[in-house]
Design a protein around this motif. Sequence first.
Motif, PDB file in Angstrom:
ATOM      1  N   THR A 212       0.816  -1.216   0.000  1.00  0.00           N
ATOM      2  CA  THR A 212       0.000   0.000   0.000  1.00  0.00           C
ATOM      3  C   THR A 212       0.849   1.266   0.000  1.00  0.00           C
ATOM      4  OG1 THR A 212      -1.747  -1.168   1.183  1.00  0.00           O
ATOM      5  CG2 THR A 212      -1.829   1.212   1.285  1.00  0.00           C
ATOM      6  N   ILE A 213       1.976   1.222   0.724  1.00  0.00           N
ATOM      7  CA  ILE A 213       2.836   2.412   0.785  1.00  0.00           C
ATOM      8  C   ILE A 213       4.008   2.302  -0.205  1.00  0.00           C
ATOM      9  CG2 ILE A 213       2.180   3.084   3.133  1.00  0.00           C
ATOM     10  CD1 ILE A 213       4.857   1.824   4.094  1.00  0.00           C
ATOM     11  N   LYS A 214       3.843   1.396  -1.192  1.00  0.00           N
ATOM     12  CA  LYS A 214       4.813   1.234  -2.280  1.00  0.00           C
ATOM     13  C   LYS A 214       6.195   0.758  -1.825  1.00  0.00           C
ATOM     14  CE  LYS A 214       2.590   4.597  -5.408  1.00  0.00           C
ATOM     15  NZ  LYS A 214       1.304   4.092  -5.164  1.00  0.00           N
ATOM     16  N   GLU A 215       6.228   0.048  -0.700  1.00  0.00           N
ATOM     17  CA  GLU A 215       7.470  -0.608  -0.231  1.00  0.00           C
ATOM     18  C   GLU A 215       7.462  -2.025  -0.809  1.00  0.00           C
ATOM     19  OE1 GLU A 215       9.953   0.298   1.974  1.00  0.00           O
ATOM     20  OE2 GLU A 215       9.215   2.210   2.747  1.00  0.00           O
ATOM     21  N   TYR A 216       7.602  -2.095  -2.144  1.00  0.00           N
ATOM     22  CA  TYR A 216       7.404  -3.360  -2.853  1.00  0.00           C
ATOM     23  C   TYR A 216       8.404  -4.441  -2.457  1.00  0.00           C
ATOM     24  CZ  TYR A 216       4.457  -0.328  -5.681  1.00  0.00           C
ATOM     25  OH  TYR A 216       3.510   0.567  -6.088  1.00  0.00           O
ATOM     26  N   GLN A 217       9.645  -4.067  -2.203  1.00  0.00           N
ATOM     27  CA  GLN A 217      10.667  -5.052  -1.836  1.00  0.00           C
ATOM     28  C   GLN A 217      10.301  -5.725  -0.505  1.00  0.00           C
ATOM     29  OE1 GLN A 217      13.213  -5.440  -4.269  1.00  0.00           O
ATOM     30  NE2 GLN A 217      13.331  -7.370  -3.174  1.00  0.00           N
ATOM     31  N   LYS A 218       9.839  -4.930   0.461  1.00  0.00           N
ATOM     32  CA  LYS A 218       9.444  -5.498   1.758  1.00  0.00           C
ATOM     33  C   LYS A 218       8.178  -6.347   1.612  1.00  0.00           C
ATOM     34  CE  LYS A 218      11.622  -1.943   4.584  1.00  0.00           C
ATOM     35  NZ  LYS A 218      11.410  -0.826   5.505  1.00  0.00           N
ATOM     36  N   ALA A 219       7.254  -5.895   0.764  1.00  0.00           N
ATOM     37  CA  ALA A 219       6.043  -6.680   0.511  1.00  0.00           C
ATOM     38  C   ALA A 219       6.431  -8.030  -0.091  1.00  0.00           C
ATOM     39  CB  ALA A 219       5.106  -5.919  -0.430  1.00  0.00           C
ATOM     40  N   LEU A 220       7.364  -7.979  -1.036  1.00  0.00           N
ATOM     41  CA  LEU A 220       7.856  -9.184  -1.689  1.00  0.00           C
ATOM     42  C   LEU A 220       8.397 -10.183  -0.669  1.00  0.00           C
ATOM     43  CD1 LEU A 220       7.994  -9.690  -4.750  1.00  0.00           C
ATOM     44  CD2 LEU A 220      10.372  -8.944  -4.668  1.00  0.00           C
ATOM     45  N   GLN A 221       9.164  -9.692   0.299  1.00  0.00           N
ATOM     46  CA  GLN A 221       9.736 -10.568   1.327  1.00  0.00           C
ATOM     47  C   GLN A 221       8.634 -11.258   2.138  1.00  0.00           C
ATOM     48  OE1 GLN A 221      12.281  -7.860   3.459  1.00  0.00           O
ATOM     49  NE2 GLN A 221      13.878  -7.932   1.887  1.00  0.00           N
ATOM     50  N   ASP A 222       7.618 -10.489   2.542  1.00  0.00           N
ATOM     51  CA  ASP A 222       6.532 -11.086   3.332  1.00  0.00           C
ATOM     52  C   ASP A 222       5.730 -12.091   2.508  1.00  0.00           C
ATOM     53  OD1 ASP A 222       7.227  -9.770   5.650  1.00  0.00           O
ATOM     54  OD2 ASP A 222       5.626  -8.277   5.529  1.00  0.00           O
ATOM     55  N   PHE A 223       5.414 -11.737   1.263  1.00  0.00           N
ATOM     56  CA  PHE A 223       4.632 -12.657   0.432  1.00  0.00           C
ATOM     57  C   PHE A 223       5.442 -13.917   0.112  1.00  0.00           C
ATOM     58  CE2 PHE A 223       2.392  -8.618  -1.143  1.00  0.00           C
ATOM     59  CZ  PHE A 223       1.409  -8.717  -0.165  1.00  0.00           C
ATOM     60  N   THR A 224       6.750 -13.767  -0.086  1.00  0.00           N
ATOM     61  CA  THR A 224       7.602 -14.931  -0.367  1.00  0.00           C
ATOM     62  C   THR A 224       7.651 -15.859   0.841  1.00  0.00           C
ATOM     63  OG1 THR A 224       8.917 -13.718  -1.979  1.00  0.00           O
ATOM     64  CG2 THR A 224       9.938 -15.675  -1.009  1.00  0.00           C
ATOM     65  N   LYS A 225       7.793 -15.299   2.029  1.00  0.00           N
ATOM     66  CA  LYS A 225       7.787 -16.142   3.232  1.00  0.00           C
ATOM     67  C   LYS A 225       6.426 -16.836   3.374  1.00  0.00           C
ATOM     68  CE  LYS A 225       8.749 -16.757   7.995  1.00  0.00           C
ATOM     69  NZ  LYS A 225       8.923 -16.275   9.327  1.00  0.00           N
ATOM     70  N   GLY A 226       5.357 -16.107   3.077  1.00  0.00           N
ATOM     71  CA  GLY A 226       4.022 -16.704   3.111  1.00  0.00           C
ATOM     72  C   GLY A 226       3.903 -17.871   2.150  1.00  0.00           C
ATOM     73  N   ILE A 227       4.457 -17.709   0.933  1.00  0.00           N
ATOM     74  CA  ILE A 227       4.427 -18.783  -0.070  1.00  0.00           C
ATOM     75  C   ILE A 227       5.246 -19.977   0.407  1.00  0.00           C
ATOM     76  CG2 ILE A 227       5.250 -19.418  -2.386  1.00  0.00           C
ATOM     77  CD1 ILE A 227       4.310 -16.537  -3.248  1.00  0.00           C
ATOM     78  N   ASP A 228       6.370 -19.707   1.065  1.00  0.00           N
ATOM     79  CA  ASP A 228       7.172 -20.808   1.613  1.00  0.00           C
ATOM     80  C   ASP A 228       6.358 -21.618   2.621  1.00  0.00           C
ATOM     81  OD1 ASP A 228       9.322 -19.979   0.090  1.00  0.00           O
ATOM     82  OD2 ASP A 228      10.354 -18.978   1.754  1.00  0.00           O
ATOM     83  N   LEU A 229       5.531 -20.933   3.406  1.00  0.00           N
ATOM     84  CA  LEU A 229       4.715 -21.600   4.426  1.00  0.00           C
ATOM     85  C   LEU A 229       3.449 -22.219   3.840  1.00  0.00           C
ATOM     86  CD1 LEU A 229       4.960 -18.858   7.206  1.00  0.00           C
ATOM     87  CD2 LEU A 229       6.072 -21.105   7.227  1.00  0.00           C
ATOM     88  N   LYS A 230       2.908 -21.604   2.793  1.00  0.00           N
ATOM     89  CA  LYS A 230       1.634 -22.042   2.216  1.00  0.00           C
ATOM     90  C   LYS A 230       1.726 -21.975   0.689  1.00  0.00           C
ATOM     91  CE  LYS A 230      -3.306 -21.163   3.256  1.00  0.00           C
ATOM     92  NZ  LYS A 230      -3.818 -22.077   2.313  1.00  0.00           N
ATOM     93  N   PRO A 231       2.443 -22.931   0.086  1.00  0.00           N
ATOM     94  CA  PRO A 231       2.724 -22.871  -1.349  1.00  0.00           C
ATOM     95  C   PRO A 231       1.515 -23.084  -2.263  1.00  0.00           C
ATOM     96  CG  PRO A 231       3.630 -24.876  -0.393  1.00  0.00           C
ATOM     97  CD  PRO A 231       3.090 -24.060   0.743  1.00  0.00           C
ATOM     98  N   ASP A 232       0.354 -23.373  -1.692  1.00  0.00           N
ATOM     99  CA  ASP A 232      -0.840 -23.583  -2.521  1.00  0.00           C
ATOM    100  C   ASP A 232      -1.786 -22.383  -2.493  1.00  0.00           C
ATOM    101  OD1 ASP A 232      -1.555 -23.866   0.137  1.00  0.00           O
ATOM    102  OD2 ASP A 232      -2.940 -25.527  -0.227  1.00  0.00           O
ATOM    103  N   SER A 233      -1.278 -21.221  -2.071  1.00  0.00           N
ATOM    104  CA  SER A 233      -2.135 -20.042  -1.943  1.00  0.00           C
ATOM    105  C   SER A 233      -2.090 -19.158  -3.186  1.00  0.00           C
ATOM    106  CB  SER A 233      -1.710 -19.215  -0.724  1.00  0.00           C
ATOM    107  OG  SER A 233      -2.425 -17.981  -0.705  1.00  0.00           O
ATOM    108  N   ALA A 234      -3.177 -19.182  -3.953  1.00  0.00           N
ATOM    109  CA  ALA A 234      -3.283 -18.319  -5.128  1.00  0.00           C
ATOM    110  C   ALA A 234      -3.214 -16.853  -4.710  1.00  0.00           C
ATOM    111  CB  ALA A 234      -4.594 -18.596  -5.862  1.00  0.00           C
ATOM    112  N   ARG A 235      -3.786 -16.548  -3.577  1.00  0.00           N
ATOM    113  CA  ARG A 235      -3.815 -15.161  -3.089  1.00  0.00           C
ATOM    114  C   ARG A 235      -2.398 -14.630  -2.824  1.00  0.00           C
ATOM    115  NH1 ARG A 235      -7.155 -13.644   2.199  1.00  0.00           N
ATOM    116  NH2 ARG A 235      -6.866 -11.413   2.094  1.00  0.00           N
TER     117      ARG A 235
END
Length: 161
Positions: free
Chosen positions: A55-78
């Motif tokens: 939301t605040i255009k901190e895309y690199q930090k968003a990327l890190q959180d979403f990547t960790k989320g994918i590592d934990l839940k690799p079947d999440s389309a969201r």
Amino acid sequence: MANKKVETTEDILLSAKEALVQKRTEESIALFTEVLKRDPDNMVALFSRGTAYYTIKEYQKALQDFTKGIDLKPDSARLYCSRGNAWLGLQQNDSALQDLNKAVELDPHYPTAYFSRSEVFERMSETEQADADRETAMRLQRQMSQAYLESQGIEFEYSLG
């Protein structure tokens, strides 16, 4: 209640969600970070903090959180869709397309993935594919809206003409 000290992780998470909804983004990030210090694999906090960063255009930090989320839940389309949007924010069209394709593969009925992917195709000057994805997204949204209304007892028909 003079002492407003938040103590449980659940209380902090609730306060963080409230701050995010009320567009107090920096505060929500700090609170989600506190939750993640206590519970590093908290999916709600990870996804929500990633969304706040986005939301605040901190895309690199968003990327890190979403990547960790994918590592934990690799079947999440969201999560793949959200990470694809972060890649879009970073102008990384190939990475965005890869994640958005994965989101569509995981959930072919997720309109947001098609809308986002149409944006990637638009940027890549693949107008025909962009238009097709946009049309698919709109059709899926209409179907979801109709199904919801019907579940609430509201019946109607789309005219085909």
